[in-house]
Write an enzyme that holds these catalytic residues in place. Structure first.
Site, mmCIF file in Angstrom:
data_model
loop_
_atom_site.group_PDB
_atom_site.id
_atom_site.type_symbol
_atom_site.label_atom_id
_atom_site.label_comp_id
_atom_site.label_asym_id
_atom_site.label_seq_id
_atom_site.Cartn_x
_atom_site.Cartn_y
_atom_site.Cartn_z
ATOM 1 N N SER A 125 1.024 -1.236 -0.045
ATOM 2 C CA SER A 125 0.018 0.273 -0.029
ATOM 3 C C SER A 125 0.846 1.331 0.020
ATOM 4 C CB SER A 125 -0.956 0.010 1.311
ATOM 5 O OG SER A 125 -1.311 1.261 1.345
ATOM 6 N N TYR A 150 -2.193 -1.157 11.068
ATOM 7 C CA TYR A 150 -2.651 -1.414 9.646
ATOM 8 C C TYR A 150 -1.205 -1.246 8.699
ATOM 9 C CZ TYR A 150 -4.059 -1.682 4.825
ATOM 10 O OH TYR A 150 -3.931 -1.920 3.441
ATOM 11 N N LYS A 154 1.700 -3.964 6.535
ATOM 12 C CA LYS A 154 2.319 -3.699 5.304
ATOM 13 C C LYS A 154 3.867 -3.429 5.167
ATOM 14 C CE LYS A 154 -1.678 -4.313 3.380
ATOM 15 N NZ LYS A 154 -1.830 -5.821 2.867
HETATM 16 P P1 NAD Z 1 -11.172 -6.790 1.224
HETATM 17 O O1 NAD Z 1 -11.554 -7.112 2.388
HETATM 18 O O2 NAD Z 1 -12.407 -6.636 0.026
HETATM 19 O O3 NAD Z 1 -10.716 -8.460 0.762
HETATM 20 C C1 NAD Z 1 -9.734 -8.993 1.308
HETATM 21 C C2 NAD Z 1 -10.460 -10.597 1.524
HETATM 22 O O4 NAD Z 1 -9.554 -11.225 2.318
HETATM 23 C C3 NAD Z 1 -11.751 -10.724 2.225
HETATM 24 O O5 NAD Z 1 -12.461 -11.304 1.101
HETATM 25 C C4 NAD Z 1 -11.493 -11.296 3.463
HETATM 26 O O6 NAD Z 1 -12.735 -12.316 3.673
HETATM 27 C C5 NAD Z 1 -10.284 -12.172 3.153
HETATM 28 N N1 NAD Z 1 -9.334 -12.498 4.236
HETATM 29 C C6 NAD Z 1 -9.073 -11.445 5.371
HETATM 30 N N2 NAD Z 1 -8.362 -12.441 6.159
HETATM 31 C C7 NAD Z 1 -8.192 -13.610 5.796
HETATM 32 C C8 NAD Z 1 -7.746 -14.771 6.205
HETATM 33 N N3 NAD Z 1 -7.219 -14.624 7.569
HETATM 34 N N4 NAD Z 1 -7.815 -15.896 5.844
HETATM 35 C C9 NAD Z 1 -8.432 -15.960 4.569
HETATM 36 N N5 NAD Z 1 -9.127 -14.927 3.898
HETATM 37 C C10 NAD Z 1 -8.955 -13.686 4.601
HETATM 38 O O7 NAD Z 1 -10.082 -5.908 0.730
HETATM 39 P P2 NAD Z 1 -9.419 -5.129 -0.530
HETATM 40 O O8 NAD Z 1 -9.810 -3.796 -0.811
HETATM 41 O O9 NAD Z 1 -9.799 -6.224 -1.731
HETATM 42 O O10 NAD Z 1 -7.973 -5.395 -0.244
HETATM 43 C C11 NAD Z 1 -7.018 -6.539 -0.637
HETATM 44 C C12 NAD Z 1 -5.705 -6.285 -0.245
HETATM 45 O O11 NAD Z 1 -5.391 -4.988 -0.743
HETATM 46 C C13 NAD Z 1 -5.429 -6.420 1.105
HETATM 47 O O12 NAD Z 1 -4.392 -6.868 1.538
HETATM 48 C C14 NAD Z 1 -5.395 -4.816 1.514
HETATM 49 O O13 NAD Z 1 -4.699 -4.341 2.645
HETATM 50 C C15 NAD Z 1 -4.738 -4.365 0.368
HETATM 51 N N6 NAD Z 1 -4.853 -2.753 0.140
HETATM 52 C C16 NAD Z 1 -6.059 -2.421 -0.067
HETATM 53 C C17 NAD Z 1 -6.216 -1.061 -0.412
HETATM 54 C C18 NAD Z 1 -7.681 -0.470 -0.473
HETATM 55 O O14 NAD Z 1 -7.967 0.727 -0.346
HETATM 56 N N7 NAD Z 1 -8.823 -1.265 -0.772
HETATM 57 C C19 NAD Z 1 -5.303 0.018 -0.586
HETATM 58 C C20 NAD Z 1 -3.939 -0.566 -0.568
HETATM 59 C C21 NAD Z 1 -3.745 -2.105 0.108
HETATM 60 C C1 WQD Z 2 -9.519 9.887 0.852
HETATM 61 C C2 WQD Z 2 -9.664 11.235 1.158
HETATM 62 C C3 WQD Z 2 -10.192 11.727 3.364
HETATM 63 C C4 WQD Z 2 -14.103 9.778 3.718
HETATM 64 C C5 WQD Z 2 -7.105 4.435 2.900
HETATM 65 C C6 WQD Z 2 -5.963 4.022 3.761
HETATM 66 C C7 WQD Z 2 -4.907 3.642 2.803
HETATM 67 C C8 WQD Z 2 -5.312 2.653 1.566
HETATM 68 C C9 WQD Z 2 -6.399 3.397 0.834
HETATM 69 C C10 WQD Z 2 -5.092 0.484 2.131
HETATM 70 C C11 WQD Z 2 -9.062 11.697 2.491
HETATM 71 C C12 WQD Z 2 -11.096 12.014 2.482
HETATM 72 C C13 WQD Z 2 -12.697 10.532 3.365
HETATM 73 C C14 WQD Z 2 -14.872 10.966 4.111
HETATM 74 C C15 WQD Z 2 -13.557 12.817 3.222
HETATM 75 N N1 WQD Z 2 -5.710 1.434 2.226
HETATM 76 N N2 WQD Z 2 -12.306 11.738 3.043
HETATM 77 N N3 WQD Z 2 -14.766 11.988 3.727
HETATM 78 O O1 WQD Z 2 -7.186 7.713 3.790
HETATM 79 O O2 WQD Z 2 -6.554 8.052 1.514
HETATM 80 O O3 WQD Z 2 -6.528 5.873 2.276
HETATM 81 O O4 WQD Z 2 -7.427 3.733 1.851
HETATM 82 O O5 WQD Z 2 -4.038 0.221 2.293
HETATM 83 O O6 WQD Z 2 -4.009 2.922 3.683
HETATM 84 O O7 WQD Z 2 -5.491 4.799 4.727
HETATM 85 O O8 WQD Z 2 -8.524 6.873 1.749
HETATM 86 O O9 WQD Z 2 -10.921 7.023 1.010
HETATM 87 O O10 WQD Z 2 -10.558 7.131 3.484
HETATM 88 O O11 WQD Z 2 -9.876 8.982 1.853
HETATM 89 O O12 WQD Z 2 -13.224 13.612 3.265
HETATM 90 O O13 WQD Z 2 -16.108 10.427 4.639
HETATM 91 O O14 WQD Z 2 -11.168 11.381 1.291
HETATM 92 O O15 WQD Z 2 -9.931 12.490 4.529
HETATM 93 O O16 WQD Z 2 -8.358 12.851 2.112
HETATM 94 P P1 WQD Z 2 -7.126 7.238 2.443
HETATM 95 P P2 WQD Z 2 -10.071 7.571 2.010
#
Ligand code: NAD
Ligand code: WQD
Length: 338
Positions: A125, A150, A154
């Site tokens: 991330s 969290y 990572k």
């Molecule tokens: P999500 O929650 O939709 O998907 C994650 C899936 O993993 C879920 O279906 C959950 O049931 C499963 N899971 C969690 N723990 C588990 C375990 N111990 N065993 C088996 N299954 C398990 O999340 P997502 O948005 O698809 O994110 C996927 C990956 O990407 C994650 O590692 C997340 O940290 C990373 N990521 C997400 C974002 C974002 O904003 N969505 C940003 C950066 C990184």
């Molecule tokens: C985006 C912008 C908020 C909600 C998060 C995790 C990051 C990554 C992606 C996993 C920010 C603003 C939000 C609302 C708002 N995930 N906002 N009103 O915080 O950039 O990132 O998701 O790895 O680790 O921290 O994403 O979508 O929450 O926010 O004004 O109700 O929108 O302040 O500036 P963020 P977000």
């Protein structure tokens, strides 16, 4: 070409399974269904014509994970999405986050090394950069102290992978996602936030559909052109396609190092108000929003320098902000029409 996708019924995982199947890969999903539902495998089947195999168990269960890898020792690679991802929750329940996100990774890598499966793509991330000193942020930027447990999972996960790769057992590509949004064009799969969404775009679409009364814009006193915070939003399908390229790169020995790290972003930063304006344009609705104070832990601005992934992976995010927002809106409408 059999690939394990952990977390494959989740948001990014499900879109990646579609792209993998479209390219002819056979996919096995392992998911605990902690944050997703089994019918996503059916939806994937409706899109691609092939329902992926789904095994439901928790990857923190060492025995079950070891048994899985024994039964599937013909895997060519693993894409490891499974993790908990709510930043705020991780502050309240750090042990839950460290345990789930790290134990599952360790069990998966143990299963791989025990069965001579070498290739793992890991979901990292942009959170590892914190507030970068230089923008756009490249992969060479220093890792800052994590803002949340969290984010720390990572950072630690990347270190665990790096050490394991150095021991000679594995090859890995870590993909550092910026802010994934959007949904599949069929609107059969998309993001399914449970409860009140934390992320901006699901909150916008849930407000517009009437599930939430109003959206709060967290802070308009940042050092940005309109005062609201800036992020690099990337379409989930663009993100998914990069995973197929990464796994293909590993299988076909095209890696330049045994552990490679790539940013997955568009290179464009948009403010919160620009996202809201895009939503109002594509939906032709007025969004009920109000400016409130900053959200604790938020950084001011971050967007990717995607040059390295563009060049090395031959990948580029294609969809613009309006297209991304339109697909999120279509998904929300589809979801609530049932
Ligand atoms: P999500 O929650 O939709 O998907 C994650 C899936 O993993 C879920 O279906 C959950 O049931 C499963 N899971 C969690 N723990 C588990 C375990 N111990 N065993 C088996 N299954 C398990 O999340 P997502 O948005 O698809 O994110 C996927 C990956 O990407 C994650 O590692 C997340 O940290 C990373 N990521 C997400 C974002 C974002 O904003 N969505 C940003 C950066 C990184
Ligand atoms: C985006 C912008 C908020 C909600 C998060 C995790 C990051 C990554 C992606 C996993 C920010 C603003 C939000 C609302 C708002 N995930 N906002 N009103 O915080 O950039 O990132 O998701 O790895 O680790 O921290 O994403 O979508 O929450 O926010 O004004 O109700 O929108 O302040 O500036 P963020 P977000």
């Amino acid at each position: 070409m059999k690939i394990l996708v952990t977390g494959g019924t989740g948001y990014i995982g499900s879109h990646t399974v579609v792209e993998l199947q479209n390219k002819g890969f056979e996919v096995v999903i392992v998911d605990s269904l902690f944050n997703s539902t089994a019918d996503i495998a059916d939806k994937i089947g409706m899109i691609t014509g092939t329902k992926p195999t789904l095994e439901v168990f928790d990857l923190c269960d060492q025995e079950k994970t070891a048994d899985f890898f024994k039964r599937h020792n013909d895997l060519r690679g693993v894409i490891h999405f499974a993790a908990h991802k709510a930043v705020g929750e991780s502050v309240e329940k750090p042990l839950m986050y460290y345990r789930n996100n790290l134990e599952s990774l360790i069990n998966v890598m143990q299963g791989m090394t025990d069965n001579n499966i070498q290739n793992i793509v890991f979901s990292s991330s942009c959170t590892v950069y914190g507030q970068p000193d230089e923008l756009p942020v490249s992969e060479k930027a220093p890792i800052k102290k994590a803002e949340s447990p969290y984010g720390n999972t990572k950072q630690i996960a990347e270190e665990i992978i790096s050490d394991t790769v150095s021991s000679g057992d594995l090859h890995s590509i870590a993909l550092r996602y910026f802010n994934p949004i959007g949904a599949h064009e069929t609107a059969l799969i998309g993001e399914l936030p449970i409860g009140v969404p934390n992320n901006l775009v699901p909150f916008i679409t849930q407000t517009a559909i009437g599930l939430r009364e109003q959206i709060s814009v967290f802070g308009d006193d940042y050092n940005t052109p309109d005062g609201t915070a800036i992020r690099d939003y990337i379409h989930v399908v663009d993100l998914a396609k990069a995973h197929v390229i990464a796994i293909d790169r590993m299988i076909n020995n095209k890696m330049k190092k045994d552990f490679e790290i790539f940013n997955l972003g568009t290179g464009n930063g948009y403010s919160v108000l620009e996202v809201i304006q895009s939503f109002e344009k594509v939906s032709r609705l007025k969004l009920n929003y109000k400016i409130v104070g900053r959200r604790e832990g938020d950084i001011e601005k971050v967007w990717a320098n995607p040059d390295f992934s563009n060049k090395e992976l031959g990948w580029k995010a294609e969809q613009g902000l309006d297209e991304m927002i339109a697909s999120s809106w279509k998904w929300e409408q589809e979801l609530r029409s049932k």
